[in-house]
Design an enzyme around this catalytic site. Structure first.
Site, PDB file in Angstrom:
ATOM      1  N   ARG A   1      -6.898   8.868 -10.337  1.00 32.65           N
ATOM      2  CA  ARG A   1      -7.526   9.236  -9.056  1.00 32.65           C
ATOM      3  C   ARG A   1      -6.442   9.670  -8.045  1.00 32.65           C
ATOM      4  O   ARG A   1      -5.416   9.026  -7.910  1.00 32.65           O
ATOM      5  CB  ARG A   1      -8.307   8.029  -8.516  1.00 32.65           C
ATOM      6  CG  ARG A   1      -8.966   8.258  -7.152  1.00 32.65           C
ATOM      7  CD  ARG A   1      -8.108   7.752  -6.023  1.00 32.65           C
ATOM      8  NE  ARG A   1      -8.772   7.821  -4.718  1.00 32.65           N
ATOM      9  CZ  ARG A   1      -8.159   7.633  -3.551  1.00 32.65           C
ATOM     10  NH1 ARG A   1      -6.878   7.350  -3.525  1.00 32.65           N
ATOM     11  NH2 ARG A   1      -8.817   7.700  -2.426  1.00 32.65           N
TER      12      ARG A   1
ATOM     13  N   THR B   1      -5.268   8.500   7.334  1.00 32.32           N
ATOM     14  CA  THR B   1      -5.241   7.268   6.545  1.00 32.32           C
ATOM     15  C   THR B   1      -6.682   6.812   6.360  1.00 32.32           C
ATOM     16  O   THR B   1      -7.561   7.185   7.129  1.00 32.32           O
ATOM     17  CB  THR B   1      -4.384   6.199   7.272  1.00 32.32           C
ATOM     18  OG1 THR B   1      -4.354   5.009   6.481  1.00 32.32           O
ATOM     19  CG2 THR B   1      -4.922   5.860   8.650  1.00 32.32           C
ATOM     20  N   GLY B   2      -6.905   6.047   5.305  1.00 30.27           N
ATOM     21  CA  GLY B   2      -8.270   5.575   5.058  1.00 30.27           C
ATOM     22  C   GLY B   2      -8.807   6.104   3.741  1.00 30.27           C
ATOM     23  O   GLY B   2      -8.040   6.466   2.852  1.00 30.27           O
TER      24      GLY B   2
ATOM     25  N   SER C   1       0.801  -1.221   0.000  1.00 33.46           N
ATOM     26  CA  SER C   1       0.000   0.000   0.000  1.00 33.46           C
ATOM     27  C   SER C   1       0.837   1.275   0.000  1.00 33.46           C
ATOM     28  O   SER C   1       0.282   2.367   0.043  1.00 33.46           O
ATOM     29  CB  SER C   1      -0.948  -0.005   1.199  1.00 33.46           C
ATOM     30  OG  SER C   1      -0.226  -0.264   2.382  1.00 33.46           O
TER      31      SER C   1
ATOM     32  N   THR D   1      -1.765   3.794   4.338  1.00 32.77           N
ATOM     33  CA  THR D   1      -0.828   4.869   4.020  1.00 32.77           C
ATOM     34  C   THR D   1       0.098   5.066   5.207  1.00 32.77           C
ATOM     35  O   THR D   1      -0.349   4.924   6.339  1.00 32.77           O
ATOM     36  CB  THR D   1      -1.641   6.161   3.823  1.00 32.77           C
ATOM     37  OG1 THR D   1      -2.405   6.009   2.646  1.00 32.77           O
ATOM     38  CG2 THR D   1      -0.783   7.400   3.747  1.00 32.77           C
TER      39      THR D   1
ATOM     40  N   THR E   1       1.844   7.039  -0.131  1.00 37.29           N
ATOM     41  CA  THR E   1       0.939   5.914  -0.349  1.00 37.29           C
ATOM     42  C   THR E   1       0.860   5.532  -1.823  1.00 37.29           C
ATOM     43  O   THR E   1       1.157   6.364  -2.695  1.00 37.29           O
ATOM     44  CB  THR E   1      -0.485   6.303   0.119  1.00 37.29           C
ATOM     45  OG1 THR E   1      -1.332   5.161   0.101  1.00 37.29           O
ATOM     46  CG2 THR E   1      -1.110   7.374  -0.755  1.00 37.29           C
TER      47      THR E   1
HETATM   48  C1  SD4 Z   1      -6.052   7.198  -0.219  1.00 41.48           C
HETATM   49  N1  SD4 Z   1      -5.762   7.646   2.121  1.00 41.48           N
HETATM   50  O1  SD4 Z   1      -5.485   7.117  -1.294  1.00 41.48           O
HETATM   51  C2  SD4 Z   1      -5.267   6.876   1.028  1.00 41.48           C
HETATM   52  C3  SD4 Z   1      -5.313   5.409   1.237  1.00 41.48           C
HETATM   53  C4  SD4 Z   1      -5.127   4.973   2.623  1.00 41.48           C
HETATM   54  O2  SD4 Z   1      -5.448   3.511   4.286  1.00 41.48           O
HETATM   55  O3  SD4 Z   1      -4.702   5.620   3.505  1.00 41.48           O
HETATM   56  N2  SD4 Z   1      -5.520   3.853   2.993  1.00 41.48           N
HETATM   57  O4  SD4 Z   1      -7.240   7.483  -0.105  1.00 41.48           O
END
Ligand code: SD4
Length: 344
Positions: A232, A255-256, A85, A204, A222
């Site tokens: 995107r 994160t997320g 990731s 991330t 990330t």
């Molecule tokens: C995103 N925030 O590209 C990042 C992905 C991520 O845990 O953090 N995932 O949206």
């Protein structure tokens, strides 16, 4: 005798407290100056933050600058092919391209970012070059790649056999729809196309450090949401969303599911809440609550977590779903992993 200045201060504080929803008094009391100087310190998202912090600590423990610490710290997951990731080995977009997002911010408010950068193993270092060598903040796509090559970065294939295999598996059943990242149980329910091993399509690294001079810097890097549409961009390279530093107050990272963080300018919000006197955890919680309040149904099925540190080196985190962890490293303890609190 009646003291007008004290009265104004006291009423402003109580008005602020009344306006707070679901946050206890203890959460918003100003930090205790006696606890000041809990630094140098570095904190970062998820369990792989432990290894990243260890490299950042090599810089901080020698009196180095927080900016160098966060850059070198996040090199660890960026270079780790097993980490699907972040950086090299990251899961690709739906067309099979590994596109990386990263940003960095220093104690002076300088910042740099790269968006959807391909073929460069350490996007964080390209982001730092954008900050230091150009008059700009962000470079995207082909332009970011061209700049990186001009700066001497090596062009590499970042799609590892394991990530290519996972993507090809995903293509069989995905109907070309990207998968929102959620924590494990929800993910299994929402997306039967499980990723290889125990990997899920999130994670991330966001890292925040304070050096021995008390200066704060942050980095966020990330490969973004797995199997996203080509082009995107998430929250991670967006200053104010995935990362924000204000050297007077503190720093925050996220994160997320990036879309929800961008919609709420999450990391800036967390720092501004700390400016108003929220503790780091209370500020992260309030930022999460904004997301939940605006979209309660969406929030049930996604993960967003915030991590924050204030000027005194006090830290905290909060996430929508359970399962968010963060790593802390200071002079006392180098491999601490803390389970973040969550709404669900
Ligand atoms: C995103 N925030 O590209 C990042 C992905 C991520 O845990 O953090 N995932 O949206």
């Amino acid at each position: 005798m009646f003291n007008r200045r004290k009265f104004i201060k006291a009423s402003a504080l109580s008005a602020g407290l009344l306006a707070l929803d679901k946050t206890s008094m203890a959460d918003v009391l100003p930090t205790n100056p006696k606890t000041a100087k809990n630094f140098p310190i570095v904190i970062s998202t998820w369990d792989f933050g432990i290894a990243a912090n260890a490299d950042a600590w090599k810089v901080l423990s020698k009196g180095g600058r927080a900016l160098d610490a966060v850059e070198q710290g996040v090199w660890v997951p960026e270079a780790d092919e097993k980490n699907q990731s972040v950086g090299y080995g990251g899961l690709p977009d739906r067309d099979g391209h590994v596109t990386l997002d990263a940003c960095i911010m220093d104690e002076f408010g300088n910042c740099g970012a790269v968006l959807a950068l391909e073929h460069i193993k350490h996007p964080i270092s390209v982001a730092r070059k954008v900050m230091e060598k150009t008059p700009h903040v962000m470079l995207a796509g082909d332009g970011a790649l061209r700049f990186a090559l001009e700066q001497g970065f090596k062009k590499e294939n970042l799609l590892t056999p394991a990530s290519e295999k996972a993507w090809k598996e995903w293509l069989k059943t995905a109907k070309y729809a990207p998968v929102m990242n959620v924590e494990n149980k929800l993910y299994e329910k929402a997306a039967p196309q499980k990723l290889p091993g125990n990997q899920y399509n999130h994670d991330t690294i966001g890292m925040l450090a304070i050096d021995d001079k008390g200066n704060i810097s942050g980095a966020c890097t990330t490969s973004g949401m797995a199997y996203k549409l080509h082009g995107r961009i998430g929250d991670s390279p967006i200053i104010g969303a995935g990362l924000y530093i204000d050297n007077e107050i503190g720093g925050a990272t996220s994160t997320g599911v990036g879309e929800e963080v961008v919609r709420n300018v999450g990391s800036f919000l967390v720092v501004e809440l700390m400016r108003q006197g929220f503790t780091p955890e209370a500020a992260c919680k309030e930022a999460v609550m904004r997301i939940i309040k605006k979209k309660p149904e969406t929030a049930k099925n996604i993960q967003v977590g915030f991590l924050a540190i204030n000027k005194n080196g006090e830290y905290g985190a909060y996430a929508i779903q359970q399962g968010f962890s963060y790593a802390v490293c200071n002079a006392e303890k180098q491999d601490l992993l803390i389970k973040g609190k969550s709404y669900y």
